[in-house]
Design an enzyme around this catalytic site. Structure first.
Site, PDB file in Angstrom:
ATOM      1  N   ARG A 120       0.835  -1.194   0.000  1.00 24.77           N
ATOM      2  CA  ARG A 120       0.000   0.000   0.000  1.00 24.77           C
ATOM      3  C   ARG A 120       0.878   1.255   0.000  1.00 24.77           C
ATOM      4  O   ARG A 120       1.697   1.444   0.890  1.00 24.77           O
ATOM      5  CB  ARG A 120      -0.922   0.022   1.224  1.00 24.77           C
ATOM      6  CG  ARG A 120      -1.953   1.151   1.137  1.00 24.77           C
ATOM      7  CD  ARG A 120      -2.983   1.092   2.238  1.00 24.77           C
ATOM      8  NE  ARG A 120      -3.674  -0.169   2.301  1.00 24.77           N
ATOM      9  CZ  ARG A 120      -4.636  -0.558   1.441  1.00 24.77           C
ATOM     10  NH1 ARG A 120      -5.004   0.233   0.461  1.00 24.77           N
ATOM     11  NH2 ARG A 120      -5.209  -1.733   1.578  1.00 24.77           N
TER      12      ARG A 120
ATOM     13  N   ARG B  30      -0.524  -5.789  -9.826  1.00 28.07           N
ATOM     14  CA  ARG B  30       0.159  -5.009  -8.784  1.00 28.07           C
ATOM     15  C   ARG B  30       0.904  -5.898  -7.783  1.00 28.07           C
ATOM     16  O   ARG B  30       1.754  -5.403  -7.048  1.00 28.07           O
ATOM     17  CB  ARG B  30      -0.800  -4.052  -8.067  1.00 28.07           C
ATOM     18  CG  ARG B  30      -1.943  -4.699  -7.317  1.00 28.07           C
ATOM     19  CD  ARG B  30      -2.779  -3.650  -6.573  1.00 28.07           C
ATOM     20  NE  ARG B  30      -3.951  -4.234  -5.945  1.00 28.07           N
ATOM     21  CZ  ARG B  30      -4.630  -3.683  -4.953  1.00 28.07           C
ATOM     22  NH1 ARG B  30      -4.244  -2.521  -4.469  1.00 28.07           N
ATOM     23  NH2 ARG B  30      -5.690  -4.268  -4.456  1.00 28.07           N
TER      24      ARG B  30
ATOM     25  N   HIS C 180      -2.638   4.401  -9.237  1.00 31.42           N
ATOM     26  CA  HIS C 180      -3.350   4.661  -7.978  1.00 31.42           C
ATOM     27  C   HIS C 180      -2.451   5.466  -7.031  1.00 31.42           C
ATOM     28  O   HIS C 180      -1.966   4.947  -6.009  1.00 31.42           O
ATOM     29  CB  HIS C 180      -3.688   3.277  -7.395  1.00 31.42           C
ATOM     30  CG  HIS C 180      -4.594   3.246  -6.220  1.00 31.42           C
ATOM     31  ND1 HIS C 180      -4.420   4.007  -5.088  1.00 31.42           N
ATOM     32  CD2 HIS C 180      -5.697   2.499  -5.987  1.00 31.42           C
ATOM     33  CE1 HIS C 180      -5.373   3.718  -4.216  1.00 31.42           C
ATOM     34  NE2 HIS C 180      -6.161   2.797  -4.751  1.00 31.42           N
TER      35      HIS C 180
ATOM     36  N   ASP D 196     -14.528   8.567  -1.347  1.00 33.60           N
ATOM     37  CA  ASP D 196     -14.249   7.544  -2.360  1.00 33.60           C
ATOM     38  C   ASP D 196     -15.063   7.894  -3.609  1.00 33.60           C
ATOM     39  O   ASP D 196     -16.227   7.523  -3.714  1.00 33.60           O
ATOM     40  CB  ASP D 196     -14.610   6.161  -1.812  1.00 33.60           C
ATOM     41  CG  ASP D 196     -14.015   5.028  -2.651  1.00 33.60           C
ATOM     42  OD1 ASP D 196     -13.540   5.315  -3.767  1.00 33.60           O
ATOM     43  OD2 ASP D 196     -14.037   3.872  -2.184  1.00 33.60           O
TER      44      ASP D 196
ATOM     45  N   GLU E 227      -6.047   9.465  -8.278  1.00 33.62           N
ATOM     46  CA  GLU E 227      -5.699   8.352  -9.156  1.00 33.62           C
ATOM     47  C   GLU E 227      -6.023   8.671 -10.609  1.00 33.62           C
ATOM     48  O   GLU E 227      -7.136   9.089 -10.916  1.00 33.62           O
ATOM     49  CB  GLU E 227      -6.455   7.098  -8.702  1.00 33.62           C
ATOM     50  CG  GLU E 227      -6.221   6.811  -7.224  1.00 33.62           C
ATOM     51  CD  GLU E 227      -7.149   5.736  -6.687  1.00 33.62           C
ATOM     52  OE1 GLU E 227      -7.461   4.787  -7.423  1.00 33.62           O
ATOM     53  OE2 GLU E 227      -7.568   5.847  -5.528  1.00 33.62           O
TER      54      GLU E 227
HETATM   55  C1  BG6 Z   1      -9.534   3.084  -4.306  1.00 31.68           C
HETATM   56  C2  BG6 Z   1     -10.966   2.663  -4.327  1.00 31.68           C
HETATM   57  O1  BG6 Z   1      -9.104   3.313  -5.604  1.00 31.68           O
HETATM   58  O2  BG6 Z   1      -8.720   2.048  -3.750  1.00 31.68           O
HETATM   59  C3  BG6 Z   1     -11.416   2.299  -2.917  1.00 31.68           C
HETATM   60  O3  BG6 Z   1     -11.759   3.713  -4.860  1.00 31.68           O
HETATM   61  C4  BG6 Z   1     -10.480   1.230  -2.348  1.00 31.68           C
HETATM   62  O4  BG6 Z   1     -12.763   1.838  -2.944  1.00 31.68           O
HETATM   63  C5  BG6 Z   1      -9.053   1.738  -2.410  1.00 31.68           C
HETATM   64  O5  BG6 Z   1     -10.845   0.959  -1.012  1.00 31.68           O
HETATM   65  C6  BG6 Z   1      -8.007   0.763  -1.875  1.00 31.68           C
HETATM   66  O6  BG6 Z   1      -8.095  -0.465  -2.480  1.00 31.68           O
HETATM   67  P1  BG6 Z   1      -7.150  -1.646  -2.021  1.00 31.68           P
HETATM   68  O7  BG6 Z   1      -7.608  -2.847  -2.789  1.00 31.68           O
HETATM   69  O8  BG6 Z   1      -5.746  -1.237  -2.377  1.00 31.68           O
HETATM   70  O9  BG6 Z   1      -7.334  -1.784  -0.520  1.00 31.68           O
END
Ligand code: BG6
Length: 304
Positions: free
Chosen positions: A74, A100, A170, A214, A273
């Protein structure tokens, strides 16, 4: 024993502009030009860091980020492909697609006085992936570092039938304090509010964040500026090949559910994003290609 990083350094000799290293449990490329730096992980072709000279880290990365766990890290700039968010019909498939969390290969590195560059590829659409996505494609991600960081994702249809896909770079931007952030450039664009069952909304004001957000803004082409604090930095994201912009902050409760945001991570980040999502999905004919790109740069504060 020679590590993957040693082998890549021996194979791609780009001097100080691009050096491979073992970090966070995986292989990363460190890019440097003048005093600007960036770090790109081979897992997911994920940019983990961008420090424009004298302006501080532009990207947020989870304090518990580890490569090689089979899970996406993340933070930085994860590549979401060939679907954005949950799979449209099959909830058991991984959110944000499958590239990813997988390793990409290095195709090219280059460096001169003005730019450091790396190109990574993902082309391994074998039988295991067919169950997830029954098409053939070749992906390339090019990261170019100068004063600006440019990330370009090219999708080529190498199969015999057209396919439809959604995608996102993202980007997790680092901010000093989310309660003092203003996101400009999306005023007046309709957005799908993912927290209100996909209701379409619109606002004429810049975005301020004081709770979970979101949103998928559709039909956006303009650059977005994130103003970070009263006298702080401005981060600008310009883009091409993208019709959607997603703005996301999980705030407190969702951060606790995610488990990898760190103590007060939600205060230090906002995702802006660069995407093609929802009705902005892209159709590619056999042999055709599409490039999604973003340019991030940091500017000093605009309010004195
Ligand atoms: C965002 C979405 O792009 O990514 C959210 O709009 C989501 O809904 C977030 O919670 C994180 O996603 P992830 O799969 O990396 O936990």
């Amino acid at each position: 024993m020679a590590t993957d990083a040693d082998k890549l350094n021996a194979r791609f000799a780009a001097g100080d502009a691009v050096r491979f290293d073992e970090r966070l449990g995986g292989c990363v490329a460190g890019l440097r030009v003048a005093d600007h730096t960036a770090v790109v992980a081979l897992q997911g072709a994920q940019v983990l860091s961008f420090v424009p000279s004298g302006l501080g880290e532009a990207l947020w990365l989870s304090p518990v980020a580890r490569l090689g766990s089979g899970k996406a890290v993340r933070g930085g700039i994860p590549v979401c492909w060939p679907w954005f968010g949950p799979h449209p019909h099959e909830a058991s498939k991984p959110a944000h697609g499958f590239v990813r969390a997988r390793n990409w290969s290095v195709v090219e590195v280059a460096g001169d006085g003005d730019e450091a560059r790396i190109v990574l590829a993902f082309e391994d659409f074998d039988e295991r992936l067919e169950a997830l996505w029954p098409h053939k494609a070749a992906l390339q991600l090019e990261v170019s570092l100068g004063e600006t960081l440019r990330v370009a994702l090219t999708t080529r249809n190498t199969g015999v039938a057209p396919f439809l896909f959604t995608q996102a770079l993202h980007t997790y931007l680092r901010v000093a304090d989310i309660t003092d952030v203003r996101v400009e450039g999306l005023e007046g664009s309709p957005y799908i509010d993912q927290l209100r069952a996909g209701r379409v909304c619109k606002s004429s004001r810049p975005i301020v964040i004081d709770g979970e957000v979101d949103r998928i803004y559709q039909d956006t082409a303009d650059r977005v500026r994130v103003h970070d604090g009263e006298k702080g930095r401005v981060i600008e994201i310009a883009k091409t090949g993208s019709r959607s912009t997603v703005v996301w902050n999980p705030w407190i409760e969702k951060s606790a559910r995610l488990g990898d945001m760190g103590e007060d991570g939600y205060r230090r980040m906002v995702c802006v994003e660069t995407a093609n999502a929802g009705r902005d999905a892209v159709t590619l004919d056999p042999g055709a290609y599409h490039t999604l790109s973003l340019d991030i740069r940091a500017l000093v504060g605009d309010r004195g």
